[in-house]
Scaffold this active site. Structure first.
Site, PDB file in Angstrom:
ATOM      1  N   GLU A   6       5.755   6.142  -9.277  1.00  0.00           N
ATOM      2  CA  GLU A   6       4.530   5.926  -9.100  1.00  0.00           C
ATOM      3  C   GLU A   6       3.777   6.973  -8.036  1.00  0.00           C
ATOM      4  OE1 GLU A   6       4.145   1.782  -8.146  1.00  0.00           O
ATOM      5  OE2 GLU A   6       4.037   1.059 -10.077  1.00  0.00           O
ATOM      6  N   SER A  33       2.810   3.032 -15.623  1.00  0.00           N
ATOM      7  CA  SER A  33       1.840   3.831 -16.743  1.00  0.00           C
ATOM      8  C   SER A  33       0.589   3.714 -15.650  1.00  0.00           C
ATOM      9  CB  SER A  33       1.458   2.618 -17.715  1.00  0.00           C
ATOM     10  OG  SER A  33       2.564   2.578 -18.548  1.00  0.00           O
ATOM     11  N   ASP A  66      -4.397  -4.931 -18.093  1.00  0.00           N
ATOM     12  CA  ASP A  66      -3.611  -3.785 -18.446  1.00  0.00           C
ATOM     13  C   ASP A  66      -3.798  -3.216 -19.735  1.00  0.00           C
ATOM     14  OD1 ASP A  66      -2.588  -4.420 -15.848  1.00  0.00           O
ATOM     15  OD2 ASP A  66      -1.396  -5.894 -16.335  1.00  0.00           O
ATOM     16  N   ARG A  84      -5.587  -8.994  -8.269  1.00  0.00           N
ATOM     17  CA  ARG A  84      -6.844 -10.042  -8.768  1.00  0.00           C
ATOM     18  C   ARG A  84      -7.201  -9.354 -10.086  1.00  0.00           C
ATOM     19  NH1 ARG A  84      -9.512 -13.549  -5.892  1.00  0.00           N
ATOM     20  NH2 ARG A  84     -11.459 -13.228  -7.152  1.00  0.00           N
ATOM     21  N   ASN A 128      -5.965   2.277 -12.901  1.00  0.00           N
ATOM     22  CA  ASN A 128      -5.118   1.355 -12.657  1.00  0.00           C
ATOM     23  C   ASN A 128      -3.500   1.757 -12.657  1.00  0.00           C
ATOM     24  OD1 ASN A 128      -3.965  -1.301 -11.560  1.00  0.00           O
ATOM     25  ND2 ASN A 128      -3.440  -1.824 -13.599  1.00  0.00           N
ATOM     26  N   GLY A 137       0.836  -1.414  -0.082  1.00  0.00           N
ATOM     27  CA  GLY A 137       0.048   0.108  -0.019  1.00  0.00           C
ATOM     28  C   GLY A 137       1.029   1.262   0.144  1.00  0.00           C
ATOM     29  N   SER A 138       1.992   1.234  -0.563  1.00  0.00           N
ATOM     30  CA  SER A 138       2.940   2.365  -0.570  1.00  0.00           C
ATOM     31  C   SER A 138       2.027   3.463  -1.507  1.00  0.00           C
ATOM     32  CB  SER A 138       4.266   2.100  -0.965  1.00  0.00           C
ATOM     33  OG  SER A 138       4.268   1.728  -2.615  1.00  0.00           O
ATOM     34  N   ASN A 139       1.704   2.892  -2.708  1.00  0.00           N
ATOM     35  CA  ASN A 139       0.637   3.956  -3.177  1.00  0.00           C
ATOM     36  C   ASN A 139      -0.310   4.422  -2.573  1.00  0.00           C
ATOM     37  OD1 ASN A 139       1.719   4.336  -6.494  1.00  0.00           O
ATOM     38  ND2 ASN A 139       2.006   2.162  -5.994  1.00  0.00           N
ATOM     39  N   HIS A 194       0.529   0.490 -13.446  1.00  0.00           N
ATOM     40  CA  HIS A 194       1.050  -0.736 -13.482  1.00  0.00           C
ATOM     41  C   HIS A 194       2.450  -0.254 -13.871  1.00  0.00           C
ATOM     42  CE1 HIS A 194       1.497  -4.767 -15.279  1.00  0.00           C
ATOM     43  NE2 HIS A 194       2.245  -4.205 -16.266  1.00  0.00           N
TER      44      HIS A 194
HETATM   45  C1  GAR Z   1       2.714  -1.156  -7.541  1.00  0.00           C
HETATM   46  O1  GAR Z   1       4.212  -0.871  -7.958  1.00  0.00           O
HETATM   47  C2  GAR Z   1       2.260  -1.542  -8.696  1.00  0.00           C
HETATM   48  O2  GAR Z   1       2.411  -0.683  -9.708  1.00  0.00           O
HETATM   49  C3  GAR Z   1       1.992  -2.878  -8.699  1.00  0.00           C
HETATM   50  O3  GAR Z   1       2.063  -3.254  -7.679  1.00  0.00           O
HETATM   51  C4  GAR Z   1       2.752  -2.425  -6.609  1.00  0.00           C
HETATM   52  C5  GAR Z   1       1.994  -2.068  -5.363  1.00  0.00           C
HETATM   53  O4  GAR Z   1       2.881  -1.514  -4.295  1.00  0.00           O
HETATM   54  N1  GAR Z   1       0.734  -3.208  -9.489  1.00  0.00           N
HETATM   55  C6  GAR Z   1       0.673  -4.000 -10.368  1.00  0.00           C
HETATM   56  O5  GAR Z   1       1.706  -5.017 -10.579  1.00  0.00           O
HETATM   57  C7  GAR Z   1      -0.527  -4.237 -11.010  1.00  0.00           C
HETATM   58  N2  GAR Z   1      -0.428  -5.243 -12.124  1.00  0.00           N
HETATM   59  P1  GAR Z   1       2.300  -0.849  -3.332  1.00  0.00           P
HETATM   60  O6  GAR Z   1       1.358  -1.873  -2.580  1.00  0.00           O
HETATM   61  O7  GAR Z   1       3.259  -0.674  -2.358  1.00  0.00           O
HETATM   62  O8  GAR Z   1       1.404   0.284  -3.751  1.00  0.00           O
END
Ligand code: GAR
Length: 214
Positions: free
Chosen positions: A171, A133, A142, A88, A104, A11-13, A106
């Protein structure tokens, strides 16, 4: 604008979206995870955002799970649904329900490297550039209309860990910016493309390696 965030992991995003919610004008009403142990749920609770785990194991299949998730999300009446490391695949019925209102992020320069293990695949291919992206979500994995990308250079000494860390730094800037475009009605999608400021994007907005994202 009312937002709901879907996560599966750290969950850093999500954290960057929480930290920037005032500037991006998006009020995160709830966070949902398909993983009980996702650290992002803890981050949500710390920020006093309702945090829900919906257990895929309790449902007979993808459609049943997605229907339950959809119902729980609908209760918050979100105007924007943000996938932030939600790992998922969503059913067409779920995606269509929120069509035009799901984004999303990616970790690759789409259309290159849809799916998993993007950092490893970039290293194996010997690419000199990588990045992330943001796109509108459709039922093609995607594959929805691209909005924005941030690039990084791949360095000779990079491994998956260092690459992933530098992509994530980008990101955390790019997602809040794109959310602010949506929340201020600058960004929408129709006719299979993203529109920014009333113009269709024939290609995503690209931030080069050293370009500040703001
Ligand atoms: C992120 O880097 C995101 O781009 C990727 O998962 C990571 C989640 O990190 N998403 C995918 O691969 C989706 N296909 P986070 O939980 O620290 O935000």
């Amino acid at each position: 604008m009312r937002g709901v965030v879907l996560i599966s992991g750290s969950g850093s995003n999500l954290q960057s979206l929480i930290d920037t919610s005032e500037q991006s004008k998006m009020d995160i009403r709830a966070v949902f995870s398909d993983q009980a142990e996702a650290y992002g749920l803890e981050r949500a609770r710390t920020a006093h955002v309702p945090a829900h785990f919906v257990d895929p194991g309790q449902y007979a299949g993808r459609e049943e799970f997605d229907r339950e998730l959809q119902g729980q999300i609908d209760a918050y009446e979100p105007q924007l649904l943000l996938l932030a490391g939600f790992m998922r695949i969503l059913s067409p019925q779920f995606v269509n329900h929120f069509a035009g209102h799901i984004l999303n992020i990616h970790p690759s320069l789409l259309p290159r490297y849809r799916g998993l293990h993007t950092h490893r695949r970039v290293l194996e291919a010997g690419d000199r550039q990588h990045g992330c992206s943001i796109h509108f979500v459709t039922d093609e994995l995607d594959g929805g209309p691209l909005i924005a990308q941030a690039q990084i250079d791949v360095l000779a000494q990079d491994d998956e860990t260092t690459l992933s860390a530098r992509v994530q730094q980008r990101e955390h800037k790019l997602y809040p910016l794109v959310v602010s475009w949506f929340a201020t009605e600058r960004l929408r999608t129709h006719d299979g493309v993203a529109w920014l400021d009333g113009e269709p994007l024939s290609k995503p907005v690209v931030y080069a390696q050293d370009e500040e994202i703001r």
